[in-house]
Design a protein around this motif. Sequence first.
Motif, PDB file in Angstrom:
ATOM      1  N   SER A 167       2.495   7.315  11.947  1.00  0.00           N
ATOM      2  CA  SER A 167       1.474   7.921  12.411  1.00  0.00           C
ATOM      3  C   SER A 167       0.115   7.648  11.312  1.00  0.00           C
ATOM      4  CB  SER A 167       1.902   9.398  11.889  1.00  0.00           C
ATOM      5  OG  SER A 167       2.054   9.506  10.364  1.00  0.00           O
ATOM      6  N   LEU A 168       0.376   6.838  10.230  1.00  0.00           N
ATOM      7  CA  LEU A 168      -0.865   6.204   9.522  1.00  0.00           C
ATOM      8  C   LEU A 168      -1.065   4.817   9.726  1.00  0.00           C
ATOM      9  CD1 LEU A 168      -0.057   8.135   6.197  1.00  0.00           C
ATOM     10  CD2 LEU A 168      -1.950   8.479   7.642  1.00  0.00           C
ATOM     11  N   PRO A 169      -2.299   4.370   9.422  1.00  0.00           N
ATOM     12  CA  PRO A 169      -2.353   2.773   9.660  1.00  0.00           C
ATOM     13  C   PRO A 169      -1.371   1.977   9.128  1.00  0.00           C
ATOM     14  CG  PRO A 169      -4.293   4.162   9.070  1.00  0.00           C
ATOM     15  CD  PRO A 169      -3.347   4.933   8.933  1.00  0.00           C
ATOM     16  N   ALA A 170      -1.028   0.946   9.695  1.00  0.00           N
ATOM     17  CA  ALA A 170      -0.038  -0.024   8.912  1.00  0.00           C
ATOM     18  C   ALA A 170      -0.909  -1.139   8.132  1.00  0.00           C
ATOM     19  CB  ALA A 170       0.643  -0.711   9.939  1.00  0.00           C
ATOM     20  N   THR A 171      -0.260  -1.889   7.635  1.00  0.00           N
ATOM     21  CA  THR A 171      -1.235  -3.008   6.839  1.00  0.00           C
ATOM     22  C   THR A 171      -0.703  -4.625   7.420  1.00  0.00           C
ATOM     23  OG1 THR A 171      -0.814  -1.889   4.796  1.00  0.00           O
ATOM     24  CG2 THR A 171      -1.172  -4.293   4.595  1.00  0.00           C
TER      25      THR A 171
ATOM     26  N   ARG B 200      -8.157  -0.450  12.845  1.00  0.00           N
ATOM     27  CA  ARG B 200      -7.021   0.729  12.222  1.00  0.00           C
ATOM     28  C   ARG B 200      -6.177   0.167  11.289  1.00  0.00           C
ATOM     29  NH1 ARG B 200      -8.347   5.627  14.960  1.00  0.00           N
ATOM     30  NH2 ARG B 200      -9.085   5.418  16.868  1.00  0.00           N
ATOM     31  N   GLN B 201      -6.245  -1.138  11.068  1.00  0.00           N
ATOM     32  CA  GLN B 201      -5.047  -1.905  10.237  1.00  0.00           C
ATOM     33  C   GLN B 201      -5.832  -2.012   8.932  1.00  0.00           C
ATOM     34  OE1 GLN B 201      -1.213  -2.995  11.955  1.00  0.00           O
ATOM     35  NE2 GLN B 201      -2.495  -4.960  11.548  1.00  0.00           N
ATOM     36  N   LEU B 202      -4.868  -2.045   7.805  1.00  0.00           N
ATOM     37  CA  LEU B 202      -5.259  -2.202   6.583  1.00  0.00           C
ATOM     38  C   LEU B 202      -5.286  -3.755   6.445  1.00  0.00           C
ATOM     39  CD1 LEU B 202      -5.024   0.969   6.247  1.00  0.00           C
ATOM     40  CD2 LEU B 202      -3.948   0.537   4.042  1.00  0.00           C
ATOM     41  N   THR B 203      -6.178  -4.326   5.484  1.00  0.00           N
ATOM     42  CA  THR B 203      -5.990  -5.626   5.332  1.00  0.00           C
ATOM     43  C   THR B 203      -4.886  -5.910   4.208  1.00  0.00           C
ATOM     44  OG1 THR B 203      -7.602  -5.379   3.525  1.00  0.00           O
ATOM     45  CG2 THR B 203      -8.438  -6.631   5.546  1.00  0.00           C
ATOM     46  N   VAL B 204      -4.310  -7.172   4.541  1.00  0.00           N
ATOM     47  CA  VAL B 204      -3.207  -7.496   3.828  1.00  0.00           C
ATOM     48  C   VAL B 204      -3.580  -7.549   2.154  1.00  0.00           C
ATOM     49  CG1 VAL B 204      -3.387  -9.860   4.148  1.00  0.00           C
ATOM     50  CG2 VAL B 204      -1.421  -9.360   3.497  1.00  0.00           C
TER      51      VAL B 204
ATOM     52  N   ARG C  51      -3.208   4.518   3.113  1.00  0.00           N
ATOM     53  CA  ARG C  51      -3.237   4.596   4.505  1.00  0.00           C
ATOM     54  C   ARG C  51      -3.822   5.570   5.063  1.00  0.00           C
ATOM     55  NH1 ARG C  51       2.467   3.912   3.319  1.00  0.00           N
ATOM     56  NH2 ARG C  51       2.907   1.459   3.156  1.00  0.00           N
TER      57      ARG C  51
ATOM     58  N   HIS D 195       0.794  -1.306  -0.112  1.00  0.00           N
ATOM     59  CA  HIS D 195       0.022   0.055   0.042  1.00  0.00           C
ATOM     60  C   HIS D 195       0.960   1.312   0.142  1.00  0.00           C
ATOM     61  CE1 HIS D 195      -3.070  -2.641   1.880  1.00  0.00           C
ATOM     62  NE2 HIS D 195      -3.549  -2.460   0.571  1.00  0.00           N
TER      63      HIS D 195
ATOM     64  N   LYS E  18      -7.163   5.649   7.495  1.00  0.00           N
ATOM     65  CA  LYS E  18      -7.295   6.421   8.599  1.00  0.00           C
ATOM     66  C   LYS E  18      -8.845   7.142   8.516  1.00  0.00           C
ATOM     67  CE  LYS E  18      -4.750   9.892  11.070  1.00  0.00           C
ATOM     68  NZ  LYS E  18      -4.699  11.321  10.948  1.00  0.00           N
TER      69      LYS E  18
END
Lengths: 577, 189
Positions: free
Chosen positions: B107-111, A499-503, A473, A468, A477
């Motif tokens: 500071s931003l979301p992780a994957t 708050r995490q993005l899917t793989v 990101r 990503h 958010k």
Amino acid sequence: MQALQAALKPASSKKVYDVIIIGSGASGGMAAKELTERGLDVLVLEAGPLLDPERDFAMNKNTWESMYRGFGPPGWKQKEQWMEDTAGDFSRSFYVSDTEHPYTTEPGKPFLWVRARVVGGKTLHWGRLSWRFSDLDFKAASHDGFDGDWPIDYKEIAPYYDKAEEWIGVSGNNDGLWWQPDGKYLPPIALTCGEQLLKKGAAKLNIKLIQPRVAMLTAVKPQHAKYGRAKCHYCGSCGNGCTVGAMFNSLSSTLPVAAATRKMTLRTNSIVRHLIVDENTGKAKGVAVVDRQSHQEMEFFGKAFIVAGSTLESTRLLLNSKSPKHPNGIGGSSGVLGRYLVDHFGGTGASGVLPMFAGRDTVNEDGKSSGIFIPRFRNLDQTTKHPKFLRGYGFEGGSAIGRFPGVAYRTPGFGSEFKRQVRRWYVAPVGLTTRAHMLSRYENFVEIDPGGVVDAWGVPVLRVHIQHSDNEREMGKDAAETAAQILKEAGAEEIGISRQLTVPGRIIHELGTARMGSDPKTSVLNKWNQVWDAKNVFVTDGAAFVGAANQNPTLTILALTIRACEYLTDELKRGNL
Amino acid sequence: MFTQKKPATTLRKLHSLHALPDGRAFTGKIEIGKARYQFTFTPQEASAPNGKLTLRGSVKVKPPTGSARTVNQVTASLLATQGSIVSAPPVPKSLPAALQLEQPTRSLPATDATDEQSSVGVLYFKLSPLDGRALGVPLDLSAVQLNARLYATAEVERDFQWLVSALVLAKTEAQLTGYLAEINRSLKA
Ligand SMILES: Cc1cc2nc3c(=O)[nH]c(=O)nc-3n(C[C@H](O)[C@H](O)[C@H](O)COP(=O)(O)OP(=O)(O)OC[C@H]3O[C@@H](n4cnc5c(N)ncnc54)[C@H](O)[C@@H]3O)c2cc1C
Ligand code: SF4
């Protein structure tokens, strides 16, 4: 099923078929229907077996009939089907075994590749959400200057969306949103009480929540009745396979039509290794196949080819089809074959409970398994422009309940008090999860693994490079915060924010890698899904996508397939292929 | 590429073999019809020529009936890896401080399972040519790919997964040498 069984006749290596179709999922199944209805003699090669819904689908199984309540024995997934994230004990036969189907990734950048190798492909257990794209998506680059536009616009594809919807049967509502075009729908599935509250909560933030558009029959039209498809009874077991034909899949909706024409030969367990090239013309003339069970090698020949193995399998096939005429694989001359891989992302969102529903009685509609949809609301125009990211996202979710009480995971305790709490909150869940646009970037790509890794049949596998960017990101958010706000406005409590993005790959909407375009120097396919470098080869699945949009892709895959088949037939008849 | 039909060989080629960790070894099975052969690769030593992990050890095959046969000095050369999609294993307790990894702030979301949260899920090795007859397996074992899925259920297996993950992500020569030394230490422990 009987008609389909009859199509399982021996394929001939001596004959030249009008069209060879690789794959029998959403795209391959629709191609078989369209081409046979137009009188063409078609061979469908499907890597997996033919399942019998009556025998193999678990729609009527209850969780308590399974030793591990449908989850399977501890560790089975990690050992065999680790990457098949959505597989469960009841649906494991739909999914590939990872042990036989490797792929490799760049260190630190995993990719989740969910695959089905069965007649019908992923349609046997898909989520059924069926959305049109609009010119906000097809002409996204003209809106914000990033990357390029599709070579088609909404007007061109709209009649094919109509055809696809009418055939597969999509229930939904016409909501009059220009960026989420309306269609030809069966009666919509009503929102549950909790979803009505969500709708009100979203409206307070000026965000529209609409009824889902799902490929499930809420009414049976003659074209559905003719092939024995029945109305949905809201059992909620779609992921385990629908035995009554209420949900669209190739077994219920497209392959029976092709079989009834007697123009289709279906060969199962047939893994196509690569296309065979006629070195004089540069066109494809056949396919090299290995039998999944016997490991026997064979070849079949055709005048034209539909490659519909699903996004990445199709690109793998093209990349593996190297020859002196096509040193980088068929479609490789532009250098973009394998490039611009995307998947939607999810993961970010919020969930909670609606306290006003605690302890209520369940009703049949609770099991409807279709949820809600919040169409994109960012970057539609100047007034909705977000300062930190391009494109946008929507939300899936809802307030419905499945057979397994998800709330039990979060409920502490044991014994009768635990059961009481689970029963009380079972009926009150609410949640929203993101479905977001990932930008198409050249540096996200697949190639044939340079280390030489192969699958169980010795076919070279893909190496996936994807990650990503800050655009995703920032979007994630914003999505997490907005989801929580909507839930709060709806009156939810115990709100948890993810708050995490899917793989990448996890949303199972992998798209791109053989994109269509107007220029053979920057695209693999022309606007008819036809390979610029080999005009008798058509790639009709998600590989052709230029961008992901944020809507689920299958309806667009089906519409593009119908359109490509119409063009292929005309061109074949004119002698142009 | 393979446009010619393959000539019929008497023995079917085994392209790949799936194995899971079992302590310091990897075990799997070769199935021929209904017959199951238990396969064990026990690495004794690790090296990293050109930065690519190579394990050297023994292969043992136990047929459905009869006694097991063993071949020594088998090498497993890493071809590629597949990233895990679940959370990484914990840092090995015995890891020297110098080899600990820094956790960046974001500071931003992780994957999920990416970058500093990543780990290796599968190691794809090419085994040095094996003689099927010597191992009592009626298959062509001349180019077997070992798919070692790191489903770790014991501490020694989790430590190996952590170290291998750190090794493939190593950015400096010093890190590579350090992790390799740790892998060798754990193989010999
Ligand atoms: C759990 C789940 C939920 C989903 N939910 C949605 C949703 O709500 N909405 C949506 O739009 N999409 C959804 N999808 C995605 C949707 O299923 C796919 O977009 C769609 O099935 C793609 O169609 P396809 O024909 O390209 O591929 P598939 O349906 O995967 O079919 C490809 C077929 O090709 C065969 N094949 C592959 N390689 C070869 C080869 N080399 N030789 C011969 N045959 C080959 C495979 O065996 C397979 O049968 C979901 C998917 C899953 C798994
Ligand atoms: S909910 Fe409807 S579509 Fe889904 S499995 Fe049940 S009957 Fe079929």
